[in-house]
Motif scaffolding. Structure first.
Motif, mmCIF file in Angstrom:
data_model
loop_
_atom_site.group_PDB
_atom_site.id
_atom_site.type_symbol
_atom_site.label_atom_id
_atom_site.label_comp_id
_atom_site.label_asym_id
_atom_site.label_seq_id
_atom_site.Cartn_x
_atom_site.Cartn_y
_atom_site.Cartn_z
ATOM 1 N N PRO A 7 0.932 -1.265 -0.055
ATOM 2 C CA PRO A 7 -0.005 0.177 0.021
ATOM 3 C C PRO A 7 0.848 1.185 0.198
ATOM 4 C CG PRO A 7 -0.828 -1.517 1.653
ATOM 5 C CD PRO A 7 0.578 -2.185 1.057
ATOM 6 N N PRO A 8 0.408 2.298 -0.904
ATOM 7 C CA PRO A 8 1.251 3.499 -0.849
ATOM 8 C C PRO A 8 1.640 4.177 0.364
ATOM 9 C CG PRO A 8 -0.775 3.958 -1.825
ATOM 10 C CD PRO A 8 -0.693 2.542 -1.680
ATOM 11 N N GLY A 9 0.537 3.826 1.332
ATOM 12 C CA GLY A 9 0.901 4.470 3.039
ATOM 13 C C GLY A 9 1.924 3.801 3.431
ATOM 14 N N ALA A 10 2.747 2.663 3.239
ATOM 15 C CA ALA A 10 3.686 1.945 3.770
ATOM 16 C C ALA A 10 4.850 2.551 3.356
ATOM 17 C CB ALA A 10 3.370 0.528 3.555
ATOM 18 N N TRP A 11 4.906 3.307 2.296
ATOM 19 C CA TRP A 11 6.247 3.649 1.934
ATOM 20 C C TRP A 11 6.675 5.199 2.479
ATOM 21 C CZ3 TRP A 11 5.741 3.661 -4.260
ATOM 22 C CH2 TRP A 11 5.675 2.576 -4.799
ATOM 23 N N GLY A 35 -4.128 2.295 4.683
ATOM 24 C CA GLY A 35 -3.074 2.103 3.861
ATOM 25 C C GLY A 35 -2.889 3.165 2.862
ATOM 26 N N THR A 36 -3.932 3.942 2.265
ATOM 27 C CA THR A 36 -3.922 4.842 1.402
ATOM 28 C C THR A 36 -3.285 6.323 1.746
ATOM 29 O OG1 THR A 36 -6.134 5.545 1.649
ATOM 30 C CG2 THR A 36 -5.807 3.931 0.144
ATOM 31 N N ASP A 67 6.886 -3.922 -16.257
ATOM 32 C CA ASP A 67 6.727 -3.329 -17.427
ATOM 33 C C ASP A 67 6.317 -1.880 -17.262
ATOM 34 O OD1 ASP A 67 7.159 -5.612 -19.019
ATOM 35 O OD2 ASP A 67 5.210 -6.347 -18.326
ATOM 36 N N GLY A 68 5.756 -1.336 -16.243
ATOM 37 C CA GLY A 68 5.304 -0.105 -15.796
ATOM 38 C C GLY A 68 4.975 0.071 -14.336
ATOM 39 N N VAL A 69 3.895 0.823 -14.075
ATOM 40 C CA VAL A 69 3.193 1.000 -12.766
ATOM 41 C C VAL A 69 2.005 0.988 -12.817
ATOM 42 C CG1 VAL A 69 5.293 2.225 -11.641
ATOM 43 C CG2 VAL A 69 3.443 3.687 -12.948
ATOM 44 N N VAL A 70 1.191 0.509 -11.915
ATOM 45 C CA VAL A 70 -0.243 0.686 -11.832
ATOM 46 C C VAL A 70 -0.642 1.645 -10.677
ATOM 47 C CG1 VAL A 70 -2.378 -0.635 -10.828
ATOM 48 C CG2 VAL A 70 -0.717 -1.902 -12.256
ATOM 49 N N VAL A 71 -1.281 2.340 -10.935
ATOM 50 C CA VAL A 71 -1.978 3.508 -9.946
ATOM 51 C C VAL A 71 -3.397 3.701 -9.875
ATOM 52 C CG1 VAL A 71 0.328 4.746 -10.294
ATOM 53 C CG2 VAL A 71 -1.796 5.376 -11.888
ATOM 54 N N ALA A 159 -3.437 3.251 -4.913
ATOM 55 C CA ALA A 159 -2.587 2.042 -5.208
ATOM 56 C C ALA A 159 -1.333 2.632 -5.952
ATOM 57 C CB ALA A 159 -3.414 0.964 -5.962
ATOM 58 N N PHE A 160 -0.471 2.292 -6.069
ATOM 59 C CA PHE A 160 0.872 2.712 -6.699
ATOM 60 C C PHE A 160 1.950 1.638 -6.518
ATOM 61 C CE2 PHE A 160 2.969 6.690 -7.881
ATOM 62 C CZ PHE A 160 4.027 6.261 -8.549
ATOM 63 N N SER A 161 1.944 0.898 -7.730
ATOM 64 C CA SER A 161 2.883 -0.419 -7.680
ATOM 65 C C SER A 161 3.542 -0.607 -8.866
ATOM 66 C CB SER A 161 2.214 -1.376 -7.110
ATOM 67 O OG SER A 161 3.101 -2.720 -7.040
ATOM 68 N N PRO A 162 4.964 -0.911 -9.065
ATOM 69 C CA PRO A 162 5.334 -1.680 -10.477
ATOM 70 C C PRO A 162 4.739 -2.894 -10.393
ATOM 71 C CG PRO A 162 7.256 -0.966 -8.866
ATOM 72 C CD PRO A 162 5.909 -0.713 -7.939
#
Length: 256
Positions: A7-11, A35-36, A67-71, A159-162
């Motif tokens: 989750p992006p909030g974990a970064w 977690g957002t 191949d990229g990122v999912v957001v 969401a934000f993840s390779p």
């Protein structure tokens, strides 16, 4: 699964606004229980400024094999740029950027391929290696609001993840010839003074591709097409409508 697929909030995130260059934009980040992240603030054009951004501390190497990122963003129709930085190619006052036009009243869930990222420094395109040439060197991701989008904003980062390219983010080979044909038909109509007819050709081409499944649901190209159609529908003049659709077509043809 990439090492930073969480989750992006974990970064760990940090804010970088135009105040570093004398501007007056401001923003704040808040971690939510789910977690957002909620990123909100105000973009000001005062003192030559005009941007707000956030950056993460993604682990180096976490994008390898992707191949990229999912957001997934809720941004109220703002155009948000996804950014990435490579540790082997530092860029002064810049990064690799890919623009994501968001929906006004719904979540925007897209896959952003490495090919959509452009290298920029001080807001201008610069020469350099493609982001996808060494994705294992990516060590930071972020978001940027710029392009003179002054005023208050609120972005929920859900969401934000390779990721590897999902099946529902693929674009059919039929898209390019269909859009090139639309341009071939629409341009003469526009030049002859029939902007409404040109807009109809462009709109029918994009809408037909969307309805026919040529764009995967999470393809960045699909989002560009949807927002282009929405913008054309809200335009005050046929010429503005035609140009909104043409810009969407050009972005799709350029790889969105």
């Amino acid at each position: 699964m990439p090492a930073c697929a969480s989750p992006p909030g974990a970064w760990t995130w940090s804010r970088v606004n135009d105040t570093v260059m004398g501007g007056r934009s401001e923003s704040a980040l808040a971690r939510r229980e789910d977690g957002t992240l909620l990123w909100e603030g105000t973009v000001s054009l005062a003192n030559g400024g005009g941007f707000a951004s956030v950056r993460s501390d993604a682990a180096a190497g976490c994008a390898a094999g992707c191949d990229g990122v999912v957001v997934v963003l809720e941004a109220g129709g703002r155009e948000v740029e996804v950014s990435a930085q490579r540790r082997d190619f530092p860029v002064r006052a810049g990064a690799y950027y890919a623009s994501v036009p968001t929906s006004a009243h719904a979540d925007t869930a897209v896959f952003v391929p490495w090919t959509a990222f452009q290298l920029r420094s001080f807001g201008r395109p610069v020469a350099g290696p493609a982001l996808g040439d060494a994705v294992g060197e990516i060590d930071s991701f972020g978001l940027l609001i710029a392009k003179k989008q002054a005023g208050p904003f609120a972005v929920k980062i859900k969401a934000f993840s390779p990721a590897q390219q999902p099946e529902d983010a693929r674009v059919a080979s039929s898209v390019q010839p269909a859009l090139e044909e639309a341009i071939r038909r629409g341009v003469p109509q526009f030049n002859a003074g029939d902007a409404a007819g040109c807009a109809a050709v462009y709109r029918d081409a994009l809408a037909g591709l969307l309805a026919g499944g040529a764009f995967g649901k999470r393809a960045l190209a699909a989002q560009v097409a949807r927002v282009g159609i929405e913008a054309a529908g809200g335009a005050s003049a046929p010429a503005d409508s035609a140009w909104a659709l043409r810009r969407a077509i050009d972005r799709v043809l350029a790889g969105a």
